[in-house]
Scaffold this motif. Structure first.
Motif, PDB file in Angstrom:
ATOM      1  N   VAL A   1      13.302  19.144  -8.851  1.00  0.00           N
ATOM      2  CA  VAL A   1      13.510  17.752  -8.436  1.00  0.00           C
ATOM      3  C   VAL A   1      12.806  16.806  -9.395  1.00  0.00           C
ATOM      4  O   VAL A   1      13.322  15.742  -9.746  1.00  0.00           O
TER       5      VAL A   1
ATOM      6  N   LYS B   1      10.888  11.732  -3.106  1.00  0.00           N
ATOM      7  CA  LYS B   1      11.936  12.631  -2.640  1.00  0.00           C
ATOM      8  C   LYS B   1      11.441  13.674  -1.631  1.00  0.00           C
ATOM      9  O   LYS B   1      12.201  14.096  -0.760  1.00  0.00           O
ATOM     10  N   VAL B   2      10.176  14.078  -1.744  1.00  0.00           N
ATOM     11  CA  VAL B   2       9.722  15.261  -1.005  1.00  0.00           C
ATOM     12  C   VAL B   2       8.630  14.961   0.027  1.00  0.00           C
ATOM     13  O   VAL B   2       8.580  15.601   1.082  1.00  0.00           O
TER      14      VAL B   2
ATOM     15  N   TYR C   1      11.157  22.367  -5.774  1.00  0.00           N
ATOM     16  CA  TYR C   1      10.705  20.979  -5.887  1.00  0.00           C
ATOM     17  C   TYR C   1      10.391  20.610  -7.334  1.00  0.00           C
ATOM     18  O   TYR C   1      10.544  19.459  -7.735  1.00  0.00           O
TER      19      TYR C   1
ATOM     20  N   ARG D   1       8.522  26.717  -1.472  1.00  0.00           N
ATOM     21  CA  ARG D   1       9.633  26.037  -2.143  1.00  0.00           C
ATOM     22  C   ARG D   1       9.179  25.233  -3.360  1.00  0.00           C
ATOM     23  O   ARG D   1       9.883  24.335  -3.829  1.00  0.00           O
TER      24      ARG D   1
ATOM     25  N   GLY E   1       6.039  19.099   0.821  1.00  0.00           N
ATOM     26  CA  GLY E   1       7.300  19.758   1.163  1.00  0.00           C
ATOM     27  C   GLY E   1       7.049  20.956   2.053  1.00  0.00           C
ATOM     28  O   GLY E   1       6.281  20.883   3.009  1.00  0.00           O
TER      29      GLY E   1
END
Length: 399
Positions: free
Chosen positions: A248, A107-108, A245, A241, A237
């Motif tokens: 996530v 995802k990242v 994450y 952040r 990422g």
């Protein structure tokens, strides 16, 4: 909506995984039971090669890098089947922490990071770890207490801090390390995730931490970051952040933990059912005694409720929802239900359940920490209650 044939394909895959676990994986549990130690690298590689040869490796990994790419609903079926053996998730390469790291990286991570780190992980060539938890007074159930720091010194990030109870650290090819960072350019101060290679001289394993459970490859370790220098492309990422994450990773990882442990609970119940049907005492089968019937029935209720909670949360994740509340509820209930199921199975077996002639005593040790991992039950209950109060207040205000 599921594609035509999806349910049939999942059912077929479930059957294949079930056969593989019973034929290849369960016999390997005897090695673990006899050694009293965590799975060795040799055992992991042997089991994962067998899974790869059977076309079953990395059910949650993205197809691009060699995984099966199952959606969360299908994972709920397949990971429970894998979890029928304590070593099943390891064999299929869908065990923690690697499974959660696969999801996060998919995802990242940048395409370059995925090729370097994610692809070998999905193929089972390496293991990884997630370095978040710290010794007191650092981050644990409360991530805001994060003390590990990273500073920019002109050409690299320098990480300093100690991580504690890092699962799978010994033998991991790389770690995702969470560290507190100051503002950097136009990026805010906060927490940042860094990819750190095992060969980095600034990262070392200080010690193995003895633990109630032994089922994780690489054990649980204390890891020290001391002047650990990493390049700018090691940032996972964006700077600042990291906590976002982490969310996530957390919700899906909570749920896949539930799926795996529910498989072990089902195995324990099957053993209890067999024992109750075969063993005679006081002139009848155990299965005909009221107190035993109550334990077996309560196990069935806990199994059914757990499957339902997992299924509902999985459907929301597949719709793109965060499902924070639903995964929190599922994790809390399933963690405790699994413990109850295994405990009742031990009781039904009597002294045999406590002995090492069966794996039930090992299962009992393995499932107890689940009430702490991925957020202690008490922390989840606090979150669940807060959401309920907020939801009710919003409903009152809207009238």
């Amino acid at each position: 909506m599921a594609e035509p044939g999806h349910a049939e394909a999942v059912a077929n895959l479930r059957m294949r995984v079930g056969e593989f676990v019973r034929d290849e994986v369960i016999p390997a549990e005897l090695e673990l039971l006899a050694s009293g130690r965590s799975p060795t690298e040799e055992l992991r590689r042997r089991l994962q090669k067998a899974a790869a040869d059977a076309g079953l490796l990395s059910p949650t990994g993205p197809k691009r890098w060699g995984g099966l790419g199952l959606d969360t609903g299908a994972q709920a079926v397949i990971l429970q089947e894998a979890g029928y053996s304590l070593l099943g998730p390891l064999a299929l390469n869908c065990a923690a922490p690697d499974e959660g790291n696969m999801h996060l990286m998919h995802k990242v991570a940048t395409p370059e990071q995925q090729e370097k780190y994610l692809a070998p992980l999905v193929r089972g060539e390496v293991r990884s770890c997630f370095a978040m938890t710290e010794p007191s007074p650092g981050a644990g159930s409360d991530p805001s207490m994060l003390r590990t720091s990273a500073r920019w010194d002109g050409d690299a990030w320098v990480i300093d801090g100690t991580k504690w109870y890092i699962t799978g650290a010994d033998g991991a090819a790389w770690a995702i390390c969470m560290a507190r960072t100051p503002g950097h350019g136009d990026q805010p101060a906060g927490a940042t995730m860094f990819l750190v290679d095992a060969g980095n001289p600034g990262m070392r394993i200080k010690r193995h931490i003895g633990s109630l459970d032994i089922g994780f490859a690489g054990g649980h370790c204390e890891v020290v970051f001391d002047g650990c220098r990493v390049s700018p492309d090691a940032v996972l990422g964006e700077v600042g952040r990291g906590f976002a994450y982490a969310q996530v990773r957390l919700a899906p990882a909570r749920l896949t933990h539930c799926m795996r442990w529910l498989g072990l609970a089902q195995r324990s119940q099957d053993m209890a059912l067999d024992r109750a049907a075969e063993r005679e005492a006081f002139g009848s089968r155990l299965a005909d005694l009221g107190m035993i019937q109550q334990m077996l029935a309560d196990n069935e209720i806990d199994l059914a409720a757990s499957r339902s909670l997992i299924r509902d949360a999985a459907s929301l994740l597949d719709l793109g929802e965060r499902a924070s509340a639903e995964t929190s509820i599922a994790k809390t209930f399933v963690a405790e239900a699994v413990g109850r199921i295994v405990d009742r199975a031990v009781q039904i077996h009597g002294a045999l359940g406590i002995s090492h002639d069966l794996p039930l005593s090992l299962f009992l040790r393995e499932v107890r920490p689940f009430r702490v991992y991925d957020g202690a039950s008490e922390v989840h209950r606090m979150s669940i209650a807060r959401r309920a109060v907020q939801r009710r207040a919003a409903a009152r205000d809207s009238k």
